[in-house]
Design a protein around this motif. Structure first.
Motif, short mmCIF file in Angstrom:
data_model
loop_
_atom_site.label_atom_id
_atom_site.label_comp_id
_atom_site.label_asym_id
_atom_site.label_seq_id
_atom_site.Cartn_x
_atom_site.Cartn_y
_atom_site.Cartn_z
N ASP A 211 0.48 4.65 -2.43
CA ASP A 211 -0.45 5.46 -3.22
C ASP A 211 -1.40 4.55 -3.98
OD1 ASP A 211 -1.81 7.28 -4.74
OD2 ASP A 211 -0.11 7.85 -6.00
N PRO A 212 -2.60 4.28 -3.44
CA PRO A 212 -3.56 3.41 -4.11
C PRO A 212 -3.96 3.90 -5.50
CG PRO A 212 -4.17 3.70 -1.82
CD PRO A 212 -3.07 4.68 -2.10
N GLY A 213 -3.84 5.20 -5.73
CA GLY A 213 -4.22 5.75 -7.03
C GLY A 213 -3.05 5.96 -7.95
N PHE A 214 -2.00 5.17 -7.82
CA PHE A 214 -0.80 5.33 -8.64
C PHE A 214 -1.15 5.42 -10.13
CE2 PHE A 214 -1.29 0.74 -8.05
CZ PHE A 214 -1.16 0.25 -9.35
N SER A 215 -0.34 6.18 -10.86
CA SER A 215 -0.63 6.49 -12.26
C SER A 215 0.17 5.65 -13.23
CB SER A 215 -0.33 7.97 -12.53
OG SER A 215 1.08 8.18 -12.44
N MET A 216 -0.14 5.80 -14.50
CA MET A 216 0.64 5.16 -15.55
C MET A 216 2.10 5.57 -15.46
SD MET A 216 0.31 5.61 -19.71
CE MET A 216 0.97 7.28 -19.69
N GLY A 217 2.35 6.86 -15.19
CA GLY A 217 3.73 7.32 -15.06
C GLY A 217 4.47 6.66 -13.92
N ASP A 218 3.77 6.39 -12.83
CA ASP A 218 4.41 5.70 -11.70
C ASP A 218 4.83 4.29 -12.09
OD1 ASP A 218 3.99 7.88 -9.97
OD2 ASP A 218 1.96 7.19 -9.49
N VAL A 219 3.98 3.61 -12.86
CA VAL A 219 4.31 2.25 -13.30
C VAL A 219 5.50 2.29 -14.25
CG1 VAL A 219 3.47 0.15 -14.42
CG2 VAL A 219 1.91 1.52 -13.04
N LEU A 220 5.49 3.23 -15.18
CA LEU A 220 6.62 3.35 -16.11
C LEU A 220 7.93 3.62 -15.37
CD1 LEU A 220 4.95 5.50 -18.92
CD2 LEU A 220 5.74 3.13 -19.14
N ASP A 221 7.89 4.50 -14.38
CA ASP A 221 9.10 4.80 -13.61
C ASP A 221 9.58 3.57 -12.86
OD1 ASP A 221 9.03 7.42 -14.45
OD2 ASP A 221 8.09 8.19 -12.63
N LEU A 222 8.64 2.80 -12.32
CA LEU A 222 9.02 1.62 -11.55
C LEU A 222 9.68 0.56 -12.43
CD1 LEU A 222 8.94 0.12 -8.82
CD2 LEU A 222 6.71 -0.79 -9.52
N VAL A 223 9.09 0.27 -13.58
CA VAL A 223 9.65 -0.79 -14.42
C VAL A 223 11.01 -0.39 -15.00
CG1 VAL A 223 7.40 -1.76 -14.97
CG2 VAL A 223 8.38 -0.05 -16.49
N GLU A 224 11.24 0.92 -15.11
CA GLU A 224 12.53 1.38 -15.60
C GLU A 224 13.60 1.32 -14.51
OE1 GLU A 224 11.99 5.23 -17.26
OE2 GLU A 224 11.06 4.48 -19.11
#
Length: 234
Positions: A211-224
């Motif tokens: 998903d090239p347009g990944f969101s802030m929420g996607d980043v937060l979920d990933l780092v968690e």
């Protein structure tokens, strides 16, 4: 017209040339522009850089990919942004964004612009009352407020931090503040060091292909969910 001005230069004491550092095979500045194209409220996007020869490569790359560039004073960033808006013409609001923020979120940009339009504020941001990670700052300024502030005599600090002359005067410039549902202000996602760049690359490698347009929420979920990435997130 809503004009987005992405402020970028190649000079950096800790990470020289970072705007051209690659994320998933493309320079960071192009990844930011790609993400900003997803914002529905923006009429035009311009990269504002200096007129210094050191930034020729940055300007040349951006133009070669079909994006607009404005070049101006290296030290006086507020003047550079104001002149950029003046050159475009018919601008009602300027959205100021910084070139060290590869996770800039089009959805957050749209929220800030819509709040600015609904509130009628001279200055709208998620910066004064911080709830978003550093690197997701959005500032929306009326062209009138920008023009007035740029025309006045400012001290050295106000010239380096271009919106200081506006955001520190709520008595003169009305303000509206965008807040996230969840306070993530302890996080810093700006790219200022080699370690920051390594973090950004790990996020892009994990999220961009799907998903090239990944969101802030996607980043937060990933780092968690990923300890190997999450430990570098704060």
């Amino acid at each position: 017209m809503i004009l987005a001005v992405l402020q970028a230069r190649l000079g950096s004491s800790r990470l020289p040339g970072k705007a051209l550092a690659t994320l998933q095979g493309e320079p960071m500045i192009l990844r930011q522009l790609e993400r900003l194209r997803g914002a529905r409220t923006l009429s035009k996007i311009i990269v504002a850089t200096s007129a210094d020869a050191a930034d020729d490569a940055l300007a040349g790359l951006v133009v070669s990919r079909g994006y607009a560039v404005h070049r101006g004073a290296g030290a006086d960033i507020l003047d550079r942004i104001a002149r950029c808006a003046e050159a475009v013409g018919s601008v009602s609001h300027v959205v100021r964004l910084k070139g060290d923020a590869p996770f800039v979120d089009a959805g957050v940009v749209d929220q800030a612009v819509r709040l600015a339009l609904a509130s009628g504020a001279d200055y709208t941001s998620n910066r004064v009352h911080r709830t978003y990670p550093a690197g997701l700052e959005v500032e929306v300024i009326t062209a009138r407020a920008l023009r007035i502030a740029a025309a006045e005599t400012r001290d050295h600090e106000a010239r380096i931090s271009p919106t200081a002359a506006i955001r520190e005067r709520p008595d003169r410039y009305s303000q509206a503040h965008l807040k996230a549902r969840r306070d993530s202000s302890r996080l810093d996602w700006r790219v200022k060091t080699p370690a920051d760049l390594a973090f950004a690359r790990s996020i892009y490698d994990a999220l961009y292909p799907a998903d090239p347009g990944f969101s802030m929420g996607d980043v937060l979920d990933l780092v968690e969910s990923r300890q190997d990435i999450g430990r570098f997130a704060a």
